[in-house]
Scaffold this motif. Structure first.
Motif, PDB file in Angstrom:
ATOM      1  N   THR A 273       0.832  -1.207   0.000  1.00  0.00           N
ATOM      2  CA  THR A 273       0.000   0.000   0.000  1.00  0.00           C
ATOM      3  C   THR A 273       0.865   1.254   0.000  1.00  0.00           C
ATOM      4  O   THR A 273       1.795   1.370   0.800  1.00  0.00           O
ATOM      5  CB  THR A 273      -0.911   0.039   1.236  1.00  0.00           C
ATOM      6  N   THR A 274       0.549   2.205  -0.859  1.00  0.00           N
ATOM      7  CA  THR A 274       1.244   3.490  -0.847  1.00  0.00           C
ATOM      8  C   THR A 274       0.493   4.445   0.082  1.00  0.00           C
ATOM      9  O   THR A 274      -0.698   4.281   0.343  1.00  0.00           O
ATOM     10  CB  THR A 274       1.336   4.089  -2.256  1.00  0.00           C
ATOM     11  N   ARG A 275       1.197   5.441   0.564  1.00  0.00           N
ATOM     12  CA  ARG A 275       0.631   6.297   1.610  1.00  0.00           C
ATOM     13  C   ARG A 275      -0.571   7.106   1.129  1.00  0.00           C
ATOM     14  O   ARG A 275      -1.443   7.458   1.925  1.00  0.00           O
ATOM     15  CB  ARG A 275       1.714   7.229   2.168  1.00  0.00           C
ATOM     16  N   ASN A 276      -0.652   7.390  -0.174  1.00  0.00           N
ATOM     17  CA  ASN A 276      -1.763   8.200  -0.686  1.00  0.00           C
ATOM     18  C   ASN A 276      -2.774   7.362  -1.472  1.00  0.00           C
ATOM     19  O   ASN A 276      -3.523   7.882  -2.293  1.00  0.00           O
ATOM     20  CB  ASN A 276      -1.235   9.332  -1.566  1.00  0.00           C
ATOM     21  N   ASP A 277      -2.812   6.055  -1.222  1.00  0.00           N
ATOM     22  CA  ASP A 277      -3.706   5.165  -1.963  1.00  0.00           C
ATOM     23  C   ASP A 277      -5.167   5.544  -1.702  1.00  0.00           C
ATOM     24  O   ASP A 277      -5.589   5.698  -0.565  1.00  0.00           O
ATOM     25  CB  ASP A 277      -3.456   3.712  -1.531  1.00  0.00           C
ATOM     26  N   GLN A 278      -5.933   5.683  -2.781  1.00  0.00           N
ATOM     27  CA  GLN A 278      -7.341   6.039  -2.673  1.00  0.00           C
ATOM     28  C   GLN A 278      -8.272   4.844  -2.847  1.00  0.00           C
ATOM     29  O   GLN A 278      -9.430   4.868  -2.423  1.00  0.00           O
ATOM     30  CB  GLN A 278      -7.694   7.108  -3.732  1.00  0.00           C
ATOM     31  N   TYR A 279      -7.763   3.778  -3.477  1.00  0.00           N
ATOM     32  CA  TYR A 279      -8.599   2.625  -3.798  1.00  0.00           C
ATOM     33  C   TYR A 279      -8.792   1.710  -2.584  1.00  0.00           C
ATOM     34  O   TYR A 279      -9.895   1.235  -2.321  1.00  0.00           O
ATOM     35  CB  TYR A 279      -7.974   1.845  -4.944  1.00  0.00           C
ATOM     36  N   VAL A 280      -7.715   1.469  -1.840  1.00  0.00           N
ATOM     37  CA  VAL A 280      -7.772   0.551  -0.697  1.00  0.00           C
ATOM     38  C   VAL A 280      -8.789   0.991   0.356  1.00  0.00           C
ATOM     39  O   VAL A 280      -9.555   0.162   0.858  1.00  0.00           O
ATOM     40  CB  VAL A 280      -6.370   0.369  -0.080  1.00  0.00           C
ATOM     41  N   PRO A 281      -8.861   2.279   0.738  1.00  0.00           N
ATOM     42  CA  PRO A 281      -9.873   2.674   1.728  1.00  0.00           C
ATOM     43  C   PRO A 281     -11.303   2.362   1.286  1.00  0.00           C
ATOM     44  O   PRO A 281     -12.140   1.978   2.113  1.00  0.00           O
ATOM     45  CB  PRO A 281      -9.653   4.187   1.858  1.00  0.00           C
ATOM     46  N   ARG A 282     -11.579   2.515  -0.016  1.00  0.00           N
ATOM     47  CA  ARG A 282     -12.927   2.197  -0.506  1.00  0.00           C
ATOM     48  C   ARG A 282     -13.188   0.696  -0.413  1.00  0.00           C
ATOM     49  O   ARG A 282     -14.271   0.263  -0.018  1.00  0.00           O
ATOM     50  CB  ARG A 282     -13.085   2.665  -1.957  1.00  0.00           C
ATOM     51  N   LEU A 283     -12.190  -0.102  -0.757  1.00  0.00           N
ATOM     52  CA  LEU A 283     -12.345  -1.551  -0.727  1.00  0.00           C
ATOM     53  C   LEU A 283     -12.497  -2.053   0.706  1.00  0.00           C
ATOM     54  O   LEU A 283     -13.266  -2.986   0.981  1.00  0.00           O
ATOM     55  CB  LEU A 283     -11.123  -2.205  -1.384  1.00  0.00           C
ATOM     56  N   ALA A 284     -11.782  -1.426   1.624  1.00  0.00           N
ATOM     57  CA  ALA A 284     -11.788  -1.863   3.027  1.00  0.00           C
ATOM     58  C   ALA A 284     -13.141  -1.653   3.702  1.00  0.00           C
ATOM     59  O   ALA A 284     -13.401  -2.228   4.758  1.00  0.00           O
ATOM     60  CB  ALA A 284     -10.696  -1.136   3.805  1.00  0.00           C
ATOM     61  N   LYS A 285     -14.007  -0.847   3.110  1.00  0.00           N
ATOM     62  CA  LYS A 285     -15.333  -0.642   3.679  1.00  0.00           C
ATOM     63  C   LYS A 285     -16.210  -1.882   3.528  1.00  0.00           C
ATOM     64  O   LYS A 285     -17.183  -2.054   4.266  1.00  0.00           O
ATOM     65  CB  LYS A 285     -15.998   0.560   3.008  1.00  0.00           C
ATOM     66  N   ASN A 286     -15.860  -2.740   2.557  1.00  0.00           N
ATOM     67  CA  ASN A 286     -16.700  -3.905   2.262  1.00  0.00           C
ATOM     68  C   ASN A 286     -16.018  -5.246   2.475  1.00  0.00           C
ATOM     69  O   ASN A 286     -16.689  -6.276   2.512  1.00  0.00           O
ATOM     70  CB  ASN A 286     -17.183  -3.826   0.815  1.00  0.00           C
ATOM     71  N   PHE A 287     -14.678  -5.242   2.606  1.00  0.00           N
ATOM     72  CA  PHE A 287     -13.950  -6.509   2.706  1.00  0.00           C
ATOM     73  C   PHE A 287     -12.899  -6.432   3.823  1.00  0.00           C
ATOM     74  O   PHE A 287     -12.367  -5.357   4.103  1.00  0.00           O
ATOM     75  CB  PHE A 287     -13.269  -6.849   1.378  1.00  0.00           C
ATOM     76  N   PRO A 288     -12.594  -7.602   4.458  1.00  0.00           N
ATOM     77  CA  PRO A 288     -11.565  -7.622   5.499  1.00  0.00           C
ATOM     78  C   PRO A 288     -10.175  -7.366   4.897  1.00  0.00           C
ATOM     79  O   PRO A 288      -9.705  -8.137   4.061  1.00  0.00           O
ATOM     80  CB  PRO A 288     -11.662  -9.040   6.070  1.00  0.00           C
ATOM     81  N   ILE A 289      -9.540  -6.299   5.332  1.00  0.00           N
ATOM     82  CA  ILE A 289      -8.215  -5.925   4.827  1.00  0.00           C
ATOM     83  C   ILE A 289      -7.352  -5.457   5.990  1.00  0.00           C
ATOM     84  O   ILE A 289      -7.811  -4.695   6.850  1.00  0.00           O
ATOM     85  CB  ILE A 289      -8.311  -4.816   3.759  1.00  0.00           C
ATOM     86  N   VAL A 290      -6.110  -5.917   6.015  1.00  0.00           N
ATOM     87  CA  VAL A 290      -5.123  -5.459   6.996  1.00  0.00           C
ATOM     88  C   VAL A 290      -3.844  -5.125   6.240  1.00  0.00           C
ATOM     89  O   VAL A 290      -3.460  -5.826   5.306  1.00  0.00           O
ATOM     90  CB  VAL A 290      -4.858  -6.534   8.074  1.00  0.00           C
ATOM     91  N   GLN A 291      -3.178  -4.053   6.657  1.00  0.00           N
ATOM     92  CA  GLN A 291      -1.938  -3.626   6.021  1.00  0.00           C
ATOM     93  C   GLN A 291      -0.743  -4.033   6.885  1.00  0.00           C
ATOM     94  O   GLN A 291      -0.813  -3.950   8.110  1.00  0.00           O
ATOM     95  CB  GLN A 291      -1.943  -2.112   5.820  1.00  0.00           C
ATOM     96  N   CYS A 292       0.321  -4.454   6.240  1.00  0.00           N
ATOM     97  CA  CYS A 292       1.512  -4.898   6.958  1.00  0.00           C
ATOM     98  C   CYS A 292       2.724  -4.102   6.475  1.00  0.00           C
ATOM     99  O   CYS A 292       2.995  -4.070   5.269  1.00  0.00           O
ATOM    100  CB  CYS A 292       1.729  -6.393   6.732  1.00  0.00           C
TER     101      CYS A 292
END
Length: 335
Positions: free
Chosen positions: A124-143
């Motif tokens: 994940t890049t610090r200014n990613d806009q897509y991941v926050p939208r996806l995380a609203k509907n699916f289980p996501i964790v960043q490492c």
């Protein structure tokens, strides 16, 4: 292939009882469990995992996104993830994105289609806009890497603090001319390590003209590390120490110094970051910041599994430490 009905007949129990034993239900007596397990072993029965997953509307599959597989830094993290996934009866699919957002979106379709239960992101890049939208509907964790959206859980280390500790250590050795070898990528760790560097330099009151910067490629590859550190070492006032934000860049620094006729650590101190396996395979062995790779993977996977089960995720920072080895020494030319 033998069926569950045949196992039930062999054990003298119902199909439902066999199913309970397979799913480790506490409602079955130990004697019945032993009888069913003996029948399973005798017939060589293998449960239909895919069928069970479909009935439960789960895939038992985790996606693990990595930017590349050339950097050995990811090896221990992935091992920690895989061991934890296997322990919890999950499989893992490695998704190598090479920094390509469109390729990442193709992998994310596996989540949308129900072919994966959750995703662990190491890219994940610090200014990613897509991941926050996806995380609203699916289980996501960043490492390790994470975006600036605070609503998504992540596991990392305190990169700012780690970088500051490196510079404080170099200053304690008498170094006043210090170079920074960074990267051109958009990872938050890259920004944080440079922030820590600049803060420590300011706190040590080092003169601006004593500090220099150069940048390797986005993937921290060895050859770009050689190039970046050569830029630093060819400055009119050559640094006596170089802080590299990756061990791969630091290994490039060793090569750059050698090609310019400089000895490490006699003429140049080099400090890396990550403590990859390569850092002890060359002479001199690298002084570096050690990240708990296996624990980063294990902790992030545990967090994802809790998220899949309906829990919440948080922000976890694990401990780092500076490992002192052969590539660092006091500055013998104190001014």
């Amino acid at each position: 292939m033998h069926t569950i009905q045949e196992v039930a007949k062999e054990a003298g129990v119902s199909v439902a009882t066999v199913s309970r034993v397979i799913n480790q239900s506490p409602k079955v007596t130990q004697e019945t469990q032993q009888r069913v397990n003996a029948a399973i072993a005798k017939l060589g029965y293998h449960p239909n995992v895919w069928g069970r997953s479909l009935r439960r509307q789960e895939s038992r599959m985790l996606l693990v996104f990595v930017p590349n597989i050339t950097n050995p830094y990811y090896a221990n993290i992935i091992t920690g993830i895989e061991d934890t996934a296997k322990k919890n009866n999950y499989n893992m699919m490695l998704c190598v994105t090479n920094g390509d957002k469109e390729r990442a979106k193709e992998y994310f379709e596996l989540l949308r289609c129900g072919n994966a239960d959750g995703a662990l992101l190491l890219d994940t890049t610090r200014n990613d806009q897509y991941v926050p939208r996806l995380a609203k509907n699916f289980p996501i964790v960043q490492c390790c890497e994470y975006c600036e959206d605070e609503s998504i859980g992540h596991v990392s280390i305190d990169n700012v603090s780690a970088a500051k500790q490196v510079i404080q250590y170099l200053v304690s050795l008498g170094h006043k001319r210090i170079g920074f070898a960074g990267s051109v990528n958009e990872f938050i760790s890259t920004q944080q390590r440079e922030t820590g560097f600049r803060q420590a330099v300011a706190e040590a009151e080092l003169a601006e003209d004593e500090v220099c910067f150069a940048y390797a490629d986005a993937d921290y590859n060895f050859l770009s590390g050689v190039r970046a550190v050569k830029e630093l070492l060819c400055q009119p006032k050559r640094p006596t120490a170089v802080f590299c934000i990756s061990d791969m860049i630091a290994l490039g620094a060793l090569r750059a110094a050698s090609e310019l006729g400089l000895r490490v650590p006699e003429d140049l101190t080099v400090v890396g970051f990550d403590d990859v396996s390569y850092s002890t395979m060359f002479q001199p062995m690298l002084t570096t910041v050690s990240q708990p790779g296996y624990s980063l993977g294990k902790t992030s996977c545990e967090m994802l599994l809790k998220k899949i089960a309906g829990g919440t995720s948080s922000h976890v920072f694990l401990e780092h430490k500076i490992i002192l080895r052969d590539s660092s020494a006091s500055n013998h030319a104190l001014e």
